[in-house]
Design an enzyme around this catalytic site. Structure first.
Site, PDB file in Angstrom:
ATOM      1  N   GLU A 105      16.035 -55.119  25.214  1.00  0.00           N
ATOM      2  CA  GLU A 105      17.129 -55.690  24.439  1.00  0.00           C
ATOM      3  C   GLU A 105      17.221 -57.195  24.626  1.00  0.00           C
ATOM      4  OE1 GLU A 105      18.605 -54.264  22.115  1.00  0.00           O
ATOM      5  OE2 GLU A 105      17.948 -52.211  22.507  1.00  0.00           O
ATOM      6  N   GLN A 157      17.115 -61.934  18.371  1.00  0.00           N
ATOM      7  CA  GLN A 157      16.564 -62.896  17.415  1.00  0.00           C
ATOM      8  C   GLN A 157      15.031 -62.884  17.379  1.00  0.00           C
ATOM      9  OE1 GLN A 157      18.688 -66.515  18.693  1.00  0.00           O
ATOM     10  NE2 GLN A 157      20.011 -66.249  16.917  1.00  0.00           N
ATOM     11  N   THR A 158      14.422 -61.738  17.686  1.00  0.00           N
ATOM     12  CA  THR A 158      12.963 -61.610  17.697  1.00  0.00           C
ATOM     13  C   THR A 158      12.590 -60.255  17.112  1.00  0.00           C
ATOM     14  OG1 THR A 158      12.950 -62.912  19.748  1.00  0.00           O
ATOM     15  CG2 THR A 158      10.894 -61.839  19.132  1.00  0.00           C
ATOM     16  N   LEU A 194       7.854 -66.314  23.192  1.00  0.00           N
ATOM     17  CA  LEU A 194       8.982 -65.581  22.626  1.00  0.00           C
ATOM     18  C   LEU A 194      10.117 -66.513  22.233  1.00  0.00           C
ATOM     19  CD1 LEU A 194       9.517 -62.297  24.709  1.00  0.00           C
ATOM     20  CD2 LEU A 194       9.032 -62.493  22.279  1.00  0.00           C
ATOM     21  N   CYS A 240      17.660 -47.253  -0.983  1.00  0.00           N
ATOM     22  CA  CYS A 240      18.854 -46.407  -1.047  1.00  0.00           C
ATOM     23  C   CYS A 240      18.522 -44.958  -1.404  1.00  0.00           C
ATOM     24  CB  CYS A 240      19.849 -46.981  -2.038  1.00  0.00           C
ATOM     25  SG  CYS A 240      20.443 -48.637  -1.591  1.00  0.00           S
ATOM     26  N   CYS A 284      27.980 -44.726   1.237  1.00  0.00           N
ATOM     27  CA  CYS A 284      27.817 -46.179   1.167  1.00  0.00           C
ATOM     28  C   CYS A 284      28.624 -46.754   0.007  1.00  0.00           C
ATOM     29  CB  CYS A 284      26.340 -46.540   1.031  1.00  0.00           C
ATOM     30  SG  CYS A 284      26.039 -48.319   0.970  1.00  0.00           S
TER      31      CYS A 284
END
Length: 392
Positions: free
Chosen positions: A56, A61-62, A99, A218, A227
């Site tokens: 985590e 952001q990766t 990274l 969808c 949804c």
């Protein structure tokens, strides 16, 4: 398989279109879809909380594809929280190299040390105790608690917030406090009292594979019946994101100074961007200053030579351009040019009047390979190795 637990609706939180019965049905549909086939990711192969913490931290952001090889190398070198806690920081940064967002690596190691010191090497089960660890916010704490211990903790991250936003047909920018509060409320309503980890992974999987930012699938979605964005034709328009500012232009100049097959490098001071990373002596010439290098040196070669002498302690004659690279860092777009230099006099030492660096050293390409460097500097070094003008 463990069944998905049922729950009561949350007073004041349940939406009219998603009562307790609908919530239970949504959970069953989503988890059954997940069980029928999902990506085989290395951090999903067991429920070891340390491995979840590492994954985590890397995934912030990766992309998953970028993280997988780093995760496997990192766990090979640091298989336990104790091994990570005891490692030299430079070695941790070296394995993290490429990274980006290196503060994550430092916080991950700080968290490992806190686990060893405060929790006898065992990550706590309690969400509040997890959140007290360095770098562990609400999302990572919820991920560890649910994935490892099956505690019904909600999660909201890039993929899940897109799913939640579309479920609600939420038409406000998702970065606002009001939006985040509402999305966390819905996440808390949806997470079941049992099989919480599987459900949370399922909703993340849905966002990563079907409920995509553009052209969501969808027709394949197991919960499309619930949804609101789908039912109102807003699925392509949501979520609403704040307008991004244009990147700030930056111009920098790096000195490639060679001596018997070695390059002159400086190590950046703690407390700055890329702290403790090695780099070619570099001047900020114009534009914004993301790395805190100080005032620009202008276009005059004499002034630039003086600035490099102040920076390194070495008097140099500047030569030809060797390479140019462009890269992005934070909100900046950097144009970096590398030029050759010839040492005239002096011994290398970091500048005393503007201490951006704490060490200066002549290093061979082999030595550089084992030290932490920013991705742009690593790219530059690799390019120069094959450049005849570098005289290596």
């Amino acid at each position: 398989m463990k069944p998905v637990g049922k729950s009561k609706s949350i007073p004041g939180k349940a939406s009219s279109w998603l009562d307790a019965s609908a919530t239970d049905d949504l959970r069953v549909r989503l988890v059954n879809w997940f069980r029928a086939g999902h990506r085989d990711l290395p951090w999903r192969r067991d429920r070891e909380p340390y491995r979840i913490l590492v994954s985590e931290a890397m995934l912030v952001q990766t992309t998953v594809a970028a993280v997988i090889p780093y995760f496997e190398r990192f766990l090979d070198r640091f298989p336990t929280v104790e091994s990570l806690a005891a490692a030299p920081e430079a070695e941790v940064l070296k394995l993290w190299e490429g990274l980006g967002y290196y503060r994550r690596a430092r916080q991950l190691q700080a968290a490992a040390r806190a686990v060893v010191e405060r929790h006898d090497g065992q990550l706590p089960r309690d969400v509040d105790a997890l959140r007290s660890l360095p770098g562990v916010g609400r999302y990572i704490a919820g991920a560890i608690a649910s994935f490892a211990f099956d505690i019904p903790a909600p999660i909201v991250e890039a993929n899940t917030q897109r799913v939640l936003c579309r479920l609600l047909a939420w038409q406000e920018p998702i970065t606002t406090t009001r939006s985040q509060t509402r999305l966390w409320e819905l996440a808390a309503q949806l997470v079941p009292p049992s099989a919480a980890g599987e459900f949370n992974q399922a909703i993340m999987e849905l966002g990563a594979t079907l409920c995509l930012p553009r052209q969501p699938s969808c027709l394949l979605c197991p919960i499309s019946a619930y949804c609101q964005a789908r039912s109102t034709g807003l699925e392509e328009l949501l979520p609403i994101r704040a307008t991004r500012a244009e990147p700030l232009a930056v111009t920098e100049l790096s000195l490639v100074l060679c001596d018997q097959g070695r390059w002159l490098f400086l190590r950046r001071q703690p407390g700055r961007l890329w702290e403790q990373f090695w780099e070619f002596p570099t001047l900020h010439l114009s534009g914004a200053d993301p790395a805190g290098r100080g005032s620009g040196a202008g276009a005059d070669p004499t002034t630039r030579a003086d600035e490099f002498e102040r920076l390194t302690g070495v008097r140099v004659a500047l030569g030809d351009e060797l390479a140019t690279i462009r890269f992005s860092v934070t909100r900046h777009r950097v144009h970096l040019t590398a030029i050759a230099g010839h040492q005239l006099s002096g011994r290398p030492h970091p500048a005393m009047d503007a201490p951006q660096h704490d060490l200066a050293a002549w290093l061979t390409p082999e030595e550089i390979d084992g030290l932490p460097m920013s991705a742009p500097m690593r790219r530059l070094a690799k390019r120069l190795i094959t450049t005849p003008e570098s005289n290596l």
